[in-house]
Design an enzyme around this catalytic site. Structure first.
Site, short mmCIF file in Angstrom:
data_model
loop_
_atom_site.label_atom_id
_atom_site.label_comp_id
_atom_site.label_asym_id
_atom_site.label_seq_id
_atom_site.Cartn_x
_atom_site.Cartn_y
_atom_site.Cartn_z
N LYS A 110 43.90 28.56 28.31
CA LYS A 110 42.69 28.01 27.70
C LYS A 110 42.97 26.67 27.03
O LYS A 110 42.16 25.75 27.11
CB LYS A 110 42.09 29.01 26.71
CG LYS A 110 41.42 30.17 27.42
CD LYS A 110 40.86 31.20 26.46
CE LYS A 110 40.15 32.32 27.20
NZ LYS A 110 39.79 33.43 26.31
N LYS A 190 40.82 31.92 41.90
CA LYS A 190 40.04 32.92 41.19
C LYS A 190 38.67 32.33 40.82
O LYS A 190 38.61 31.20 40.33
CB LYS A 190 40.80 33.31 39.91
CG LYS A 190 40.06 34.29 39.03
CD LYS A 190 40.54 34.28 37.58
CE LYS A 190 39.39 34.67 36.70
NZ LYS A 190 39.51 34.49 35.30
N LYS A 193 34.38 30.17 35.66
CA LYS A 193 33.55 29.06 35.16
C LYS A 193 34.39 27.82 34.98
O LYS A 193 33.96 26.72 35.27
CB LYS A 193 32.95 29.43 33.80
CG LYS A 193 31.72 30.30 33.90
CD LYS A 193 31.17 30.61 32.53
CE LYS A 193 32.05 31.57 31.76
NZ LYS A 193 32.00 32.96 32.25
P1 ADP Z 1 35.56 33.20 33.46
O1 ADP Z 1 36.94 33.16 34.08
O2 ADP Z 1 34.52 32.74 34.44
O3 ADP Z 1 35.49 32.47 32.14
P2 ADP Z 1 35.61 35.58 31.86
O4 ADP Z 1 37.02 35.28 31.49
O5 ADP Z 1 34.55 35.40 30.84
O6 ADP Z 1 35.25 34.74 33.17
O7 ADP Z 1 35.57 37.07 32.42
C1 ADP Z 1 34.67 38.11 32.04
C2 ADP Z 1 35.01 39.39 32.77
O8 ADP Z 1 34.89 39.21 34.19
C3 ADP Z 1 36.44 39.90 32.56
O9 ADP Z 1 36.46 41.30 32.56
C4 ADP Z 1 37.18 39.36 33.74
O10 ADP Z 1 38.31 40.12 34.06
C5 ADP Z 1 36.12 39.45 34.84
N1 ADP Z 1 36.34 38.38 35.84
C6 ADP Z 1 36.17 37.06 35.65
N2 ADP Z 1 36.44 36.37 36.77
C7 ADP Z 1 36.79 37.30 37.70
C8 ADP Z 1 37.17 37.23 39.09
N3 ADP Z 1 37.23 36.07 39.73
N4 ADP Z 1 37.47 38.37 39.73
C9 ADP Z 1 37.40 39.57 39.08
N5 ADP Z 1 37.04 39.70 37.78
C10 ADP Z 1 36.73 38.60 37.10
#
Ligand code: ADP
Ligand code: TRP
Length: 323
Positions: A110, A190, A193
């Site tokens: 982050k 992956k 956002k």
């Molecule tokens: P981002 O990476 O978009 O900021 P978050 O970290 O807020 O997403 O993730 C919120 C939830 O969604 C968590 O439980 C995370 O493990 C799941 N998650 C996020 N991106 C993925 C992905 N590409 N594949 C599977 N699970 C995901």
């Protein structure tokens, strides 16, 4: 079985969030006592605009309900309505070795992405541990990227038990589904956002959804050539939406050659559009009734707080706080 999960209100939901966390959480609400919350305290580490934060919380609540979270089955609340977690986070931080947090990759990631390295960001996993153990949760459905945070939670809970007494805190298990552990984004990394490679579950228009899907990265194999389905992000995404026979059919068609990637992207587009269509309809209905969302979250907060207080009584007594 007590199931718990949380999600940060940090913008629009994408297919990775849906298959990594929401869909498994929604399915599990039929199998035990489900506790799901919107992690707005956590969001303070990265969202500094109060108007935006409120908007994200509301949208996330609407989306989660639209996707099938049933407030009759699951307790659903906003993290900051259960202030006890911040007290527990402090108590847990006093059993948490610095080294445990220093090893967390998500902090480094982050900071690498430009989020300011505040103490809150560093201590994020301690608050997450408090979120989980304050509800005596044993199962935590999350995506693979949360695996380390769950390991840290287990370590912290164990350290607390070692210091103050066996069995005081429940040691939780992560529930990570292998098929959807990491949903790929448009560029194959992956879906996230922060990589700007997402397909949102509720894209504003069909046209936007289609345009995004057309952007999925492919190789330069010519239309008539056979293609490798194993390496295609189109197939990987299609697997999430189609039944086994349909996937086999697409894979065979890849190997046979004769069709361009655009054809398969169109198939994927139609699948995603149709999959989320009923949820989109529900979402419009829920969004039109703001009182409903407020009531659900208020009711959830009441139930969650009552539960959290029980654990806090136990924790405070064990640690030597209070009377
Ligand atoms: P981002 O990476 O978009 O900021 P978050 O970290 O807020 O997403 O993730 C919120 C939830 O969604 C968590 O439980 C995370 O493990 C799941 N998650 C996020 N991106 C993925 C992905 N590409 N594949 C599977 N699970 C995901
Ligand atoms: N850190 C999680 C994420 O980024 C959100 C979260 C906060 C969470 N507290 C939690 C997830 C407790 C599971 C359990 O997605």
């Amino acid at each position: 079985m007590r199931i718990l999960s949380g999600i940060q209100p940090s913008g629009r939901l994408h297919i990775g969030n849906y298959f990594g966390m929401m869909e498994p959480a929604i399915r599990l609400q039929n199998e035990g006592e489900a506790f799901y919350f919107i992690a707005d305290y956590h969001a303070l580490t990265s969202t500094h605009d109060p108007v935006l934060l409120r908007e994200h919380v509301r949208n996330l609540a609407i989306d989660f309900l639209a996707c099938g979270l049933d407030p009759e089955k699951a307790v659903f609340w906003k993290q900051s309505d259960v202030v006890e977690v911040t007290e527990l986070a402090w108590i847990l931080s006093c059993v948490t070795p610095m080294g445990l947090l220093e090893r967390c990759v998500s902090y480094k990631d982050k900071v690498g992405q430009g989020i300011s390295p505040s103490h809150g960001l560093f201590a994020y996993p301690v608050l997450q541990a408090a979120d989980i153990v304050i509800f005596d949760a044993n199962v935590v459905p999350v995506g693979k990227d949360q695996k380390q945070h769950l390991e840290v939670t287990r370590d912290i809970a164990q350290k607390f038990n070692d210091r103050y007494g066996d069995g005081l805190l429940v040691i939780p298990e992560p529930r990570i589904r292998e098929e959807t552990a990491t949903v790929p984004g448009l560029d194959g990394r992956k879906m996230s956002k922060s990589y700007e490679n997402t397909i949102d579950i509720f894209e504003e228009t069909e046209k936007k959804l289609r345009t995004k899907i057309m952007k999925i990265v492919t190789d330069s194999t010519a239309v008539e050539e056979p293609k490798n389905p194993e390496e295609s992000y189109i197939v990987q995404l299609y697997r999430l939406f189609a039944v086994a026979d349909e996937v086999t059919e697409m894979e065979a068609s890849f190997r046979a050659g004769g069709l361009g990637y655009g054809h398969y992207k169109q198939q994927l587009f139609e699948r995603i559009r149709d999959y989320f269509a009923p949820m989109r309809e529900r979402r419009d209905a829920i969004a039109g009734d703001p009182g409903y969302v407020d009531d659900v979250l208020a009711e959830g907060a009441k139930k969650a707080r009552a539960q959290a207080r029980q654990v806090m009584d136990r924790v405070r007594a064990a640690a030597g706080l209070g009377a």
